[in-house]
Design a protein around this motif. Structure first.
Motif, PDB file in Angstrom:
ATOM      1  N   PRO A  23       0.841  -1.202  -0.192  1.00  0.00           N
ATOM      2  CA  PRO A  23       0.016  -0.109  -0.028  1.00  0.00           C
ATOM      3  C   PRO A  23       0.881   1.263   0.080  1.00  0.00           C
ATOM      4  O   PRO A  23       0.421   2.155  -0.763  1.00  0.00           O
ATOM      5  CB  PRO A  23      -0.666  -0.325   1.156  1.00  0.00           C
ATOM      6  N   SER A  24       1.648   1.141   0.860  1.00  0.00           N
ATOM      7  CA  SER A  24       2.655   2.457   0.733  1.00  0.00           C
ATOM      8  C   SER A  24       3.790   2.579  -0.560  1.00  0.00           C
ATOM      9  O   SER A  24       4.280   3.953  -0.517  1.00  0.00           O
ATOM     10  CB  SER A  24       3.730   2.437   2.125  1.00  0.00           C
ATOM     11  N   ILE A  89      -5.899   3.206   0.695  1.00  0.00           N
ATOM     12  CA  ILE A  89      -4.891   2.485   1.611  1.00  0.00           C
ATOM     13  C   ILE A  89      -5.516   1.624   2.598  1.00  0.00           C
ATOM     14  O   ILE A  89      -4.934   0.628   2.817  1.00  0.00           O
ATOM     15  CB  ILE A  89      -4.044   3.509   2.261  1.00  0.00           C
ATOM     16  N   ILE A  93      -4.617  -2.335   3.193  1.00  0.00           N
ATOM     17  CA  ILE A  93      -3.910  -3.047   4.210  1.00  0.00           C
ATOM     18  C   ILE A  93      -4.778  -4.310   4.748  1.00  0.00           C
ATOM     19  O   ILE A  93      -4.146  -5.376   5.188  1.00  0.00           O
ATOM     20  CB  ILE A  93      -3.761  -1.924   5.178  1.00  0.00           C
ATOM     21  N   ASN A 128       3.401   2.017   6.561  1.00  0.00           N
ATOM     22  CA  ASN A 128       2.666   2.943   6.161  1.00  0.00           C
ATOM     23  C   ASN A 128       2.904   4.413   6.743  1.00  0.00           C
ATOM     24  O   ASN A 128       2.414   5.313   6.089  1.00  0.00           O
ATOM     25  CB  ASN A 128       1.163   2.805   6.152  1.00  0.00           C
TER      26      ASN A 128
END
Length: 261
Positions: A23-24, A89, A93, A128
């Motif tokens: 996600p990051s 995001i 996650i 994140n």
């Protein structure tokens, strides 16, 4: 030929081989404009388990981006996660956490302990942190049934990956302050499962009453919160028909109280 993960952690494999899929790592530098935000999640303990509930609204500023978003997800047979914050995001996650636990179970042949699950989720939130510092935070509320202790447990987190066990109830998101006020008044030790579900719905009602980013139960559109109960029987989604009856009862009760006042 695709190299398979060597260990029980799928997350570590992605960090090593495909960090762009995290996600990051999926977003560019800077804060994208017009990102939907998921709002209020509540959770509370009942006798032998926990309830996790989330409203269905996502917002972009003062605009309702969606009335149908789901923010609460089963992560395995005995645990559930609800996430508030940047919607994209948050969902990534949650999905990655589901895969992480499924991968661990396949490799090790057993479920990860509830504390182990909470620690894995904390490390994902910490990963994140760079995006969170740019305004793209996603914060989870994690709950599950602990087979070793024979009870439900609830964990909250901060954006740095700090993990905290909550003993009675907790709420996150833009409407959390109002939801917590309701939880403090309505929660009591030894609640039955059905009463725990009602308290969660009432807390979301109160949050929606004072927070424009939180959507309450909507009889007109037949939209109800996403509610999961987790106990020794596993994680079970509460049926919309049950939530409709609970919501109707709350509306009747509050309408009568309003007329009498």
């Amino acid at each position: 030929m695709v190299e398979l993960p060597a260990g029980p952690s799928f997350l570590e494999y992605l960090v090593r081989e495909r960090p762009d899929l995290l996600p990051s790592g999926a977003l560019p530098e800077g804060v994208p404009a017009g990102v939907p935000h998921a709002t209020t999640i509540v959770s509370l303990a009942f006798e032998g388990g926990v309830v996790v509930a989330g409203d269905r609204r996502a917002t972009i500023g003062n605009v309702i981006a969606s009335r149908h978003i789901e923010k609460v997800f089963p992560t395995d047979r005995y645990s559930v996660v609800g996430i508030a914050g940047s919607a994209g995001i948050a969902m990534d996650i949650a999905r990655l956490f589901q895969v992480e636990l499924e991968h661990y179970e396949k490799i090790e042949g057993t479920l990860l302990s509830l504390d182990g699950k909470a620690n894995r989720l904390a490390s994902m939130v910490r990963g994140n942190l760079g995006m969170a510092m740019q305004g793209m935070a996603a914060v989870p509320l994690f709950a599950g049934y602990d087979e070793l202790r024979g009870t439900g447990r609830l964990f909250s987190f901060d954006v740095t990956g700090g993990r905290y066990e909550e003993r009675e109830h907790h709420s996150i998101g833009s409407g959390s302050m109002f939801a917590r006020g309701a939880l403090k008044k309505l929660w009591k030790p030894g609640l039955a499962r059905e009463d725990g579900v009602r308290v969660a719905v009432e807390a979301l009602f109160d949050a929606a009453d004072d927070d424009s980013a939180t959507g309450g139960p909507d009889p007109l559109r037949q939209l109800w919160p996403v509610v999961y109960a987790v106990d020794a029987g596993g994680a079970t989604r509460v049926d919309d028909g049950v939530l409709a009856e609970i919501s109707a009862a709350i509306i009747r009760q509050r309408s009568i109280a309003g007329r009498e006042a």
